[in-house]
Design an enzyme around this catalytic site. Structure first.
Site, PDB file in Angstrom:
ATOM      1  N   TYR A  19      -2.928 -30.332 -46.372  1.00 12.00           N
ATOM      2  CA  TYR A  19      -3.397 -29.719 -47.613  1.00 12.00           C
ATOM      3  C   TYR A  19      -3.179 -28.220 -47.713  1.00 12.00           C
ATOM      4  CZ  TYR A  19      -6.824 -27.728 -50.890  1.00 12.00           C
ATOM      5  OH  TYR A  19      -7.432 -27.017 -51.892  1.00 12.00           O
ATOM      6  N   ASN A  59      -7.289 -14.598 -39.270  1.00 16.74           N
ATOM      7  CA  ASN A  59      -7.335 -15.936 -39.864  1.00 16.74           C
ATOM      8  C   ASN A  59      -7.800 -16.892 -38.784  1.00 16.74           C
ATOM      9  OD1 ASN A  59      -4.793 -18.367 -40.819  1.00 16.74           O
ATOM     10  ND2 ASN A  59      -6.939 -18.331 -41.327  1.00 16.74           N
ATOM     11  N   GLY A  60      -8.901 -17.583 -39.069  1.00 16.14           N
ATOM     12  CA  GLY A  60      -9.437 -18.531 -38.092  1.00 16.14           C
ATOM     13  C   GLY A  60     -10.917 -18.305 -37.895  1.00 16.14           C
ATOM     14  N   GLY A  84      -6.434 -17.976 -49.828  1.00 15.40           N
ATOM     15  CA  GLY A  84      -7.693 -17.289 -50.025  1.00 15.40           C
ATOM     16  C   GLY A  84      -7.729 -16.573 -51.344  1.00 15.40           C
ATOM     17  N   CYS A 143      -7.943 -18.087 -44.430  1.00 19.12           N
ATOM     18  CA  CYS A 143      -7.370 -16.805 -44.822  1.00 19.12           C
ATOM     19  C   CYS A 143      -5.863 -16.794 -44.702  1.00 19.12           C
ATOM     20  CB  CYS A 143      -7.897 -15.690 -43.909  1.00 19.12           C
ATOM     21  SG  CYS A 143      -9.673 -15.551 -43.934  1.00 19.12           S
TER      22      CYS A 143
HETATM   23  P1  AMP Z   1     -14.195 -33.808 -53.044  1.00 21.13           P
HETATM   24  O1  AMP Z   1     -14.399 -33.842 -54.509  1.00 21.13           O
HETATM   25  O2  AMP Z   1     -15.324 -33.047 -52.354  1.00 21.13           O
HETATM   26  O3  AMP Z   1     -13.983 -35.145 -52.428  1.00 21.13           O
HETATM   27  O4  AMP Z   1     -12.898 -32.927 -52.759  1.00 21.13           O
HETATM   28  C1  AMP Z   1     -11.640 -33.504 -52.687  1.00 21.13           C
HETATM   29  C2  AMP Z   1     -10.591 -32.570 -53.227  1.00 21.13           C
HETATM   30  O5  AMP Z   1     -10.712 -31.284 -52.612  1.00 21.13           O
HETATM   31  C3  AMP Z   1      -9.191 -33.064 -52.943  1.00 21.13           C
HETATM   32  O6  AMP Z   1      -8.482 -33.076 -54.180  1.00 21.13           O
HETATM   33  C4  AMP Z   1      -8.586 -32.074 -51.984  1.00 21.13           C
HETATM   34  O7  AMP Z   1      -7.264 -31.741 -52.337  1.00 21.13           O
HETATM   35  C5  AMP Z   1      -9.462 -30.856 -52.086  1.00 21.13           C
HETATM   36  N1  AMP Z   1      -9.756 -30.246 -50.774  1.00 21.13           N
HETATM   37  C6  AMP Z   1      -9.819 -30.825 -49.577  1.00 21.13           C
HETATM   38  N2  AMP Z   1     -10.141 -29.952 -48.616  1.00 21.13           N
HETATM   39  C7  AMP Z   1     -10.297 -28.750 -49.217  1.00 21.13           C
HETATM   40  C8  AMP Z   1     -10.622 -27.431 -48.757  1.00 21.13           C
HETATM   41  N3  AMP Z   1     -10.857 -27.190 -47.473  1.00 21.13           N
HETATM   42  N4  AMP Z   1     -10.700 -26.453 -49.669  1.00 21.13           N
HETATM   43  C9  AMP Z   1     -10.479 -26.714 -50.982  1.00 21.13           C
HETATM   44  N5  AMP Z   1     -10.158 -27.929 -51.475  1.00 21.13           N
HETATM   45  C10 AMP Z   1     -10.069 -28.945 -50.613  1.00 21.13           C
END
Ligand code: AMP
Length: 467
Positions: A251, A111-112, A37, A11
């Site tokens: 990220y 948030n958390g 979010g 969030c």
């Molecule tokens: P995947 O296809 O499941 O391996 O997702 C990898 C992609 O999801 C990468 O391009 C990351 O930038 C992105 N990503 C990683 N963690 C998250 C997260 N918590 N929420 C949304 N996107 C994510």
């Protein structure tokens, strides 16, 4: 059946006190936190006598108009943007949470994720509390309402002594704005100033947007109480080892923010440099996965002396897509978001840089897209270590068995994503890039070292708590 909780709470929170345009400012501030979010957005304001609330599903831009904002009267306001979750996705879980109790009306943005919310809620329910939502944030409200203390600030302190986990909070009453950060400091929270009015926000990029000055971070364990007369800090819970979420830097946070005292952009670039040192690639160009891989790719290219190319273009206008053709268009989900630039990839050896691999599906689709676009070799570099642990402190990560790095080693993942080579940044390399004391970070998703023990990381998953 266990009690429902929408547990994965990524969030953004934002608040301002004693400003004639409070709800307008919060509305703009939430724009700056939209990346934190996209499921729902909400604002609660106060004119010192009453509170006004508006919460909507979807983006900030979709939920509010001039008329709505005019109805959010008063000089104090807090807001919230909530990430889409699998289980707990519904209007009733949108924040800020507002309650009326014997103390008056209170609003809360959180948030958390609390790690002891299930136990606390069960206990409260046994004693007669009736819950309106499935969020752990409501637990905090009940604890505040139940506390014997005469003053709200003391009641909040009593509540904080009972909760465990990750929380950056904003509490709004008719005369106070309170900002709280948990003693580990998992999630960020910063203090700014606009026209002499105090502002609290998850990230500094939201302060930039409204033209506020960044004053400082709210300290881990600090409860910052703001009223008309000024600000006062309290530290109601014992201090703990710091556990700043490293994934905010990898990220989640925006690169134009200062988070945990570090420029997110600079840290990401350093991660890329470190990655190039650990896993060099003999290629013609470095291509980022936009936007998440751009910072690291720049660092990788710089360190390796390799040309940087935007060989993958992101469509920024997709919003939310509901239609996904099953058979007709292969890899539709990724294609609608990203498209390779054939003209620069054809016949080239490419290293693709992204921030993380979770299930492995994105990388696999991207590697295939690069090959279809004519790339001769496709190497993948990831600016964080293999994701092996589910986050219990507020980042959306799937069940442990869905994390590809829990089932396969690096070579097997390389094979799965069909890359010519694959390299991940090491935990040490990641911490080295983070710019401050490595022992101040939580790396649980990469190391399984959980700063606050939970009985089982499966307890972090919302599916178990669904009714
Ligand atoms: P995947 O296809 O499941 O391996 O997702 C990898 C992609 O999801 C990468 O391009 C990351 O930038 C992105 N990503 C990683 N963690 C998250 C997260 N918590 N929420 C949304 N996107 C994510």
């Amino acid at each position: 059946m266990r009690t429902t909780f929408g547990f994965r709470e990524e969030c953004g929170i934002f608040g301002i006190h004693h400003h004639p345009e409070a709800s307008n400012i919060v509305y703009l501030g939430l724009y700056g936190l939209q990346h934190r979010g996209q499921e729902s957005a909400g604002i609660v304001s106060t004119d010192g006598r009453s509170m006004y609330s508006e919460r909507r599903m979807g983006y900030v831009a979709d939920g509010f108009d001039r008329e709505k904002l005019n109805e959010l009267a008063g000089s104090g306001a807090i807001g919230h943007v909530r990430y889409s979750t699998k289980g707990g996705s519904s209007m009733k879980n949108a924040q800020p949470v507002v309650i009326s109790c014997w103390r008056g009306t209170l609003a809360l943005s959180h948030n958390g994720t609390l790690v002891n919310a299930v136990d606390l809620r069960r206990d409260l329910e046994r004693k007669g509390s009736i819950f309106q939502t499935t969020t752990d944030s409501e637990v905090i409200m009940h604890l505040i309402a139940k506390a014997d203390d005469a003053q709200l600030v003391d009641a909040l302190a009593t509540a904080l002594k009972q909760i465990k986990g990750a929380y950056s909070l904003l509490v709004l009453t008719n005369d106070l704005l309170i900002g709280v950060r948990d003693p580990h400091g998992f999630r960020p929270l910063v203090l700014g100033e606009l026209d002499r009015s105090p502002v609290l926000a998850s990230e500094t990029c939201a302060l930039d947007l409204i033209g506020a000055k960044f004053i400082r971070e709210v300290n881990p364990g600090e409860m910052l109480v703001i009223n008309r007369e000024g600000q006062k800090s309290f530290y109601p819970v014992p201090s703990e080892r710091k556990a700043f979420c490293i994934f905010e830097l990898v990220y989640f946070a925006r690169p134009d923010s200062i988070v945990f005292g570090q420029s997110v952009y600079a840290v990401r670039k350093e991660m890329g440099r470190q990655l190039a040192a650990e896993h060099p690639a003999d290629v013609d160009m470095v291509v980022p996965v936009p936007d998440s891989g751009i910072g690291a790719a720049l660092g990788f290219a710089e360190a390796g002396g390799i040309p940087f190319e935007m060989g993958l273009i992101r469509n920024h206008y997709i919003g939310r897509t509901f239609i996904e053709p099953r058979q007709s268009i292969r890899d539709f989900g990724v294609k609608i978001k990203l498209n390779p630039v054939r003209a620069i990839l054809e016949g080239k050896r490419v290293v693709v840089v992204d921030d993380s691999i979770v299930r492995g599906t994105t990388s696999r689709k991207l590697v295939r897209m690069f090959r279809v676009a004519g790339a001769r070799e496709v190497h993948v570099r990831i600016s964080s270590p293999p994701t092996i642990g589910t986050c219990c402190y507020g980042i959306d990560t799937p069940n442990p068995e869905e994390l590809i790095a829990n089932r396969k080693n690096v070579e097997q993942i390389r094979e799965f994503i069909e890359a010519d080579s694959l390299g991940y940044l090491s935990v040490e390399g990641l911490l080295k890039s983070s710019g401050s004391n490595p022992s101040n970070y939580c790396t649980a998703c990469f190391s399984m070292q959980y700063p606050i023990q939970v009985e089982s990381t499966l307890d972090c998953q919302p599916s178990l708590f669904e009714k």
